[in-house]
Design a protein around this motif. Structure first.
Motif, PDB file in Angstrom:
ATOM      1  N   GLY A 110     -13.777  10.772   8.663  1.00 47.61           N
ATOM      2  CA  GLY A 110     -14.811  11.464   7.903  1.00 47.61           C
ATOM      3  C   GLY A 110     -14.756  11.253   6.403  1.00 47.61           C
ATOM      4  N   THR A 111     -13.934  10.321   5.941  1.00 48.68           N
ATOM      5  CA  THR A 111     -13.821  10.056   4.501  1.00 48.68           C
ATOM      6  C   THR A 111     -13.870   8.555   4.258  1.00 48.68           C
ATOM      7  N   PRO A 112     -14.122   8.147   3.004  1.00 54.61           N
ATOM      8  CA  PRO A 112     -14.037   6.716   2.664  1.00 54.61           C
ATOM      9  C   PRO A 112     -12.639   6.309   2.196  1.00 54.61           C
ATOM     10  N   ILE A 113     -11.645   7.191   2.349  1.00 47.24           N
ATOM     11  CA  ILE A 113     -10.289   6.952   1.852  1.00 47.24           C
ATOM     12  C   ILE A 113      -9.406   6.392   2.966  1.00 47.24           C
ATOM     13  N   TYR A 114      -8.587   5.404   2.620  1.00 46.91           N
ATOM     14  CA  TYR A 114      -7.667   4.824   3.603  1.00 46.91           C
ATOM     15  C   TYR A 114      -6.308   4.585   2.958  1.00 46.91           C
ATOM     16  N   VAL A 115      -5.307   4.487   3.795  1.00 45.68           N
ATOM     17  CA  VAL A 115      -3.970   4.089   3.361  1.00 45.68           C
ATOM     18  C   VAL A 115      -3.720   2.693   3.913  1.00 45.68           C
ATOM     19  N   SER A 143      13.737 -18.820  -8.999  1.00 44.66           N
ATOM     20  CA  SER A 143      12.800 -18.298  -8.009  1.00 44.66           C
ATOM     21  C   SER A 143      13.543 -18.016  -6.715  1.00 44.66           C
ATOM     22  N   ASP A 144      13.023 -17.063  -5.983  1.00 36.78           N
ATOM     23  CA  ASP A 144      13.539 -16.743  -4.660  1.00 36.78           C
ATOM     24  C   ASP A 144      12.377 -16.387  -3.761  1.00 36.78           C
ATOM     25  N   SER A 145      12.530 -16.688  -2.487  1.00 38.09           N
ATOM     26  CA  SER A 145      11.536 -16.324  -1.481  1.00 38.09           C
ATOM     27  C   SER A 145      12.182 -15.374  -0.498  1.00 38.09           C
ATOM     28  N   GLY A 146      11.397 -14.453   0.018  1.00 39.56           N
ATOM     29  CA  GLY A 146      11.936 -13.499   0.968  1.00 39.56           C
ATOM     30  C   GLY A 146      10.923 -12.431   1.314  1.00 39.56           C
ATOM     31  N   PHE A 147      11.440 -11.334   1.849  1.00 44.07           N
ATOM     32  CA  PHE A 147      10.599 -10.228   2.297  1.00 44.07           C
ATOM     33  C   PHE A 147       9.939  -9.541   1.108  1.00 44.07           C
ATOM     34  N   ALA A 148       8.689  -9.189   1.276  1.00 44.39           N
ATOM     35  CA  ALA A 148       7.932  -8.455   0.258  1.00 44.39           C
ATOM     36  C   ALA A 148       6.952  -7.549   0.978  1.00 44.39           C
ATOM     37  N   GLY A 149       6.465  -6.562   0.281  1.00 39.97           N
ATOM     38  CA  GLY A 149       5.505  -5.654   0.904  1.00 39.97           C
ATOM     39  C   GLY A 149       4.947  -4.666  -0.088  1.00 39.97           C
ATOM     40  N   GLY A 150       4.211  -3.721   0.439  1.00 40.08           N
ATOM     41  CA  GLY A 150       3.599  -2.728  -0.430  1.00 40.08           C
ATOM     42  C   GLY A 150       2.953  -1.610   0.352  1.00 40.08           C
ATOM     43  N   LEU A 151       2.592  -0.573  -0.378  1.00 47.92           N
ATOM     44  CA  LEU A 151       1.931   0.595   0.191  1.00 47.92           C
ATOM     45  C   LEU A 151       0.952   1.125  -0.837  1.00 47.92           C
ATOM     46  N   GLY A 152      -0.253   1.476  -0.374  1.00 48.62           N
ATOM     47  CA  GLY A 152      -1.247   1.971  -1.321  1.00 48.62           C
ATOM     48  C   GLY A 152      -2.367   2.733  -0.664  1.00 48.62           C
ATOM     49  N   PHE A 153      -3.277   3.169  -1.507  1.00 50.17           N
ATOM     50  CA  PHE A 153      -4.462   3.896  -1.068  1.00 50.17           C
ATOM     51  C   PHE A 153      -5.699   3.133  -1.492  1.00 50.17           C
ATOM     52  N   ALA A 161     -17.427  -2.992  -0.099  1.00 54.91           N
ATOM     53  CA  ALA A 161     -16.651  -3.026  -1.332  1.00 54.91           C
ATOM     54  C   ALA A 161     -15.675  -1.854  -1.380  1.00 54.91           C
ATOM     55  N   ALA A 162     -14.497  -2.130  -1.941  1.00 53.58           N
ATOM     56  CA  ALA A 162     -13.459  -1.094  -2.026  1.00 53.58           C
ATOM     57  C   ALA A 162     -12.593  -1.314  -3.254  1.00 53.58           C
ATOM     58  N   VAL A 163     -11.915  -0.252  -3.671  1.00 56.19           N
ATOM     59  CA  VAL A 163     -10.883  -0.336  -4.702  1.00 56.19           C
ATOM     60  C   VAL A 163      -9.573   0.120  -4.067  1.00 56.19           C
ATOM     61  N   GLU A 164      -8.452  -0.455  -4.541  1.00 61.09           N
ATOM     62  CA  GLU A 164      -7.141  -0.141  -3.982  1.00 61.09           C
ATOM     63  C   GLU A 164      -6.120   0.043  -5.096  1.00 61.09           C
ATOM     64  N   LEU A 165      -5.309   1.084  -4.986  1.00 61.28           N
ATOM     65  CA  LEU A 165      -4.180   1.328  -5.873  1.00 61.28           C
ATOM     66  C   LEU A 165      -2.923   1.160  -5.038  1.00 61.28           C
ATOM     67  N   ALA A 166      -2.002   0.272  -5.476  1.00 68.53           N
ATOM     68  CA  ALA A 166      -0.856  -0.057  -4.620  1.00 68.53           C
ATOM     69  C   ALA A 166       0.431  -0.192  -5.418  1.00 68.53           C
ATOM     70  N   TYR A 167       1.532   0.129  -4.745  1.00 70.17           N
ATOM     71  CA  TYR A 167       2.874  -0.163  -5.238  1.00 70.17           C
ATOM     72  C   TYR A 167       3.418  -1.291  -4.367  1.00 70.17           C
ATOM     73  N   ASP A 168       3.914  -2.361  -5.000  1.00 70.07           N
ATOM     74  CA  ASP A 168       4.418  -3.519  -4.266  1.00 70.07           C
ATOM     75  C   ASP A 168       5.835  -3.851  -4.711  1.00 70.07           C
ATOM     76  N   TRP A 169       6.632  -4.376  -3.783  1.00 71.02           N
ATOM     77  CA  TRP A 169       7.951  -4.896  -4.140  1.00 71.02           C
ATOM     78  C   TRP A 169       8.005  -6.362  -3.727  1.00 71.02           C
ATOM     79  N   TYR A 170       8.692  -7.139  -4.568  1.00 68.50           N
ATOM     80  CA  TYR A 170       8.754  -8.584  -4.415  1.00 68.50           C
ATOM     81  C   TYR A 170      10.208  -9.012  -4.192  1.00 68.50           C
ATOM     82  N   PRO A 171      10.441 -10.248  -3.749  1.00 70.18           N
ATOM     83  CA  PRO A 171      11.831 -10.695  -3.564  1.00 70.18           C
ATOM     84  C   PRO A 171      12.614 -10.630  -4.875  1.00 70.18           C
TER      85      PRO A 171
END
Length: 195
Positions: A110-115, A143-153, A161-171
């Motif tokens: 019922g909302t336009p908000i997603y995680v 440089s290094d390669s490896g696991f990375a990811g993130g979480l946001g709204f 169309a959408a906008v996203e705010l996210a926290y990400d971590w890199y190798p």
């Protein structure tokens, strides 16, 4: 060699996703298999041991294969910022991140908000430029390669169309300018268009 291969593979994946977009439908009710999207993002890049945080900017694109799951590729760069300052140690850094991720989304009913969460592999490259001859031995890149990811709204302000705010971590990058291993993360605000 591995660095060039990772760049080529990321570009090929992104190109393949864009090629799929020509035949994909906007919604899943039409029996189509993917909903492609492309977007821009900017924010802040945070590198351990660096004096200043960088301004990050990038492009990303992907496709959702179901309403909840998909794939995403991105390039993220940073501004040139002070790595170390002081009388004898003056240097700047610049970072580039290339990533390929699987994504999972949950739209609140019922909302336009997603995680949105994402997990995958990325290459994190940090280049150091000395501003003083006393620190010139640290010029170069790591440089290094490896696991990375993130979480946001995210917020769907239109059906395509959408906008996203996210926290990400890199190798983490090992032994940047003899300062030990450097963790890297970032906060970004992005906007995307769906096809």
């Amino acid at each position: 060699m591995f660095n060039k291969m990772l760049v080529v593979m990321t570009a090929a994946c992104a190109g393949s996703l864009m090629a799929v977009s020509a035949n994909a439908a906007v919604n899943y009710g039409n029996g189509m298999v993917a909903q492609p999207y492309v977007g821009l993002k900017f924010g802040q890049y945070d590198l351990d041991h660096a004096e200043d945080k960088g301004i990050s900017y990038g492009i990303y694109g992907g496709a959702k294969f179901t309403p909840n799951f998909g794939i995403e590729a991105e390039y993220l760069g940073s501004s040139d910022e002070d790595y170390q300052t002081g009388r004898l140690k003056r240097s700047e850094y610049h970072a580039d991140v290339y990533g390929l991720y699987g994504t999972a989304e949950y739209l609140f009913p019922g909302t336009p908000i997603y995680v949105k969460g994402r997990a995958g592999v990325a290459k994190n490259k940090v280049k150091i430029d000395a501003k003083s001859s006393a620190y010139a031995q640290h010029d170069g890149s790591k440089s290094d390669s490896g696991f990375a990811g993130g979480l946001g709204f995210g917020y769907n302000f239109a059906s395509n169309a959408a906008v996203e705010l996210a926290y990400d971590w890199y190798p983490k990058v090992e032994n940047v300018a003899d300062q030990g291993d450097s963790d890297a993360s970032g906060i970004t605000l992005g906007a995307n268009l769906k096809f």
